[in-house]
Design an enzyme around this catalytic site. Sequence first.
Site, PDB file in Angstrom:
ATOM      1  N   VAL A 102       1.042  -1.384   0.053  1.00 21.21           N
ATOM      2  CA  VAL A 102       0.137   0.163  -0.003  1.00 21.21           C
ATOM      3  C   VAL A 102       0.902   1.232  -0.081  1.00 21.21           C
ATOM      4  CG1 VAL A 102      -1.920  -1.299   1.128  1.00 21.21           C
ATOM      5  CG2 VAL A 102      -0.056  -0.178   2.630  1.00 21.21           C
ATOM      6  N   HIS A 118      -4.556  -4.241  -2.365  1.00 23.67           N
ATOM      7  CA  HIS A 118      -4.808  -3.834  -1.041  1.00 23.67           C
ATOM      8  C   HIS A 118      -5.020  -2.232  -0.761  1.00 23.67           C
ATOM      9  CE1 HIS A 118      -3.069  -7.910   0.192  1.00 23.67           C
ATOM     10  NE2 HIS A 118      -4.455  -8.148  -0.172  1.00 23.67           N
ATOM     11  N   CYS A 149     -19.941  15.022   4.286  1.00 25.44           N
ATOM     12  CA  CYS A 149     -21.342  14.411   4.875  1.00 25.44           C
ATOM     13  C   CYS A 149     -21.082  14.101   6.601  1.00 25.44           C
ATOM     14  CB  CYS A 149     -21.405  12.794   4.496  1.00 25.44           C
ATOM     15  SG  CYS A 149     -20.057  11.690   4.885  1.00 25.44           S
ATOM     16  N   THR A 187       6.637 -11.908  -0.619  1.00 26.72           N
ATOM     17  CA  THR A 187       5.676 -12.133  -0.085  1.00 26.72           C
ATOM     18  C   THR A 187       5.637 -13.728   0.681  1.00 26.72           C
ATOM     19  OG1 THR A 187       3.057 -12.297   0.019  1.00 26.72           O
ATOM     20  CG2 THR A 187       4.428 -13.047  -2.242  1.00 26.72           C
ATOM     21  N   SER A 188       5.164 -13.746   1.803  1.00 28.30           N
ATOM     22  CA  SER A 188       4.948 -14.745   2.714  1.00 28.30           C
ATOM     23  C   SER A 188       3.889 -15.555   2.476  1.00 28.30           C
ATOM     24  CB  SER A 188       4.797 -14.487   4.208  1.00 28.30           C
ATOM     25  OG  SER A 188       3.418 -13.623   4.654  1.00 28.30           O
ATOM     26  N   PRO A 213      14.652 -14.017   0.818  1.00 28.12           N
ATOM     27  CA  PRO A 213      15.571 -14.566   1.141  1.00 28.12           C
ATOM     28  C   PRO A 213      15.297 -15.730   2.186  1.00 28.12           C
ATOM     29  CG  PRO A 213      15.021 -12.206   2.096  1.00 28.12           C
ATOM     30  CD  PRO A 213      14.181 -12.686   0.924  1.00 28.12           C
ATOM     31  N   ALA A 231      15.433  -8.796  -2.728  1.00 27.99           N
ATOM     32  CA  ALA A 231      15.016  -8.493  -3.897  1.00 27.99           C
ATOM     33  C   ALA A 231      15.949  -7.350  -4.535  1.00 27.99           C
ATOM     34  CB  ALA A 231      13.771  -7.741  -3.887  1.00 27.99           C
TER      35      ALA A 231
END
Length: 255
Positions: A102, A118, A149, A187-188, A213, A231
């Site tokens: 994000v 996400h 609003c 990413t896990s 890694p 990376a």
Amino acid sequence: MIDAALTGALREARHVMVLTGAGISAESGIPTFRDALTGLWSRYRAEDLATPEAFARDPGLVWDWYAWRRERVRAAQPNPGHRAIHALASLVPRLTLVTQNVDGLHQRAGSRNVIELHGNILRTRCSHEDRIVEEGPGGTGRPPRCADCGAFLRPDVVWFGEPLPAEALRGAAEAASACDVLLVVGTSGLVYPAAGLPGVARAAGVPVILVDPQAVSLAGQTGVRHLVGPAGRVLPALLARVWPDSAPPALPAIS
Ligand code: BV8
């Protein structure tokens, strides 16, 4: 190890998809999601901060956590991993970049048409009307209120228990089954439905290259080549090996 088979697959690929997670931003100093729950936030769990229930229960606390993370994101810079993915877009006929992150660092490295599964922590939206109010928090207050609003503003991210943007998820799933190679970086693979995308590719017979890694669960699955390492080092080395004649891209001015 980058062998002839992997080099060939990438050189001949007409369409490469890249799926990134928090790991690609680790070398930019952005805490991975779990790291973002350390230090003064260590007594909280994701469920206490990244859910609609948490926001309803204590909007000020949730807003403060995102404000803290937003400042970390603003202070960060894209790293060589982000830049290598931007460079890859000019080395293959078609690139689809999908991120779970994000932080907007792919865009700041020059990547375009990034599919943000996400959302983006730098965008703020009205919690009632759902429309984006402006880049960054609008107004004062913890959280500020919508000028239109009066409802609380919230970060434009997907919380646990909330659906992902349908168009983003559809585009990512289509690319995963249609691409020639899927590159999964940092990413896990614990958070669904994003974590299901490598399985979509493998079911379609798409070769998967993992850059991480750690030996995450995807590492041991058939059809997956695991390039072990960060990376920011592995991706530039991969491009240099597969496209040795490609000069490193002119790095866009850091925005
Ligand atoms: C949904 C935005 C359905 C917010 C994020 C009970 C109730 C409801 C849902 C569920 C439930 N149980 C399970 C679910 C599904 C749930 C889920 O998957 N939960 C998990 C915990 C089991 N999913 C959802 O809730 C999703 N929505 O299912 O909705 C629905 C449908 C219709 C109608 C209503 C509902 C929404 C999920 C999205 C959550 N939001 N982010 C914010 O950021 O605050 S997820 C958040 O965590 C991140 O965005 C990221 O995606 C994720 C963390 O994952 P990673 O990116 O992989 O990061 P991680 O730290 O785990 O791993 C880092 C990796 O990098 C490691 O492997 C590490 O080794 C590696 N690494 C480290 N350094 C480097 C490196 N790699 C390379 N180089 C390096 N230098």
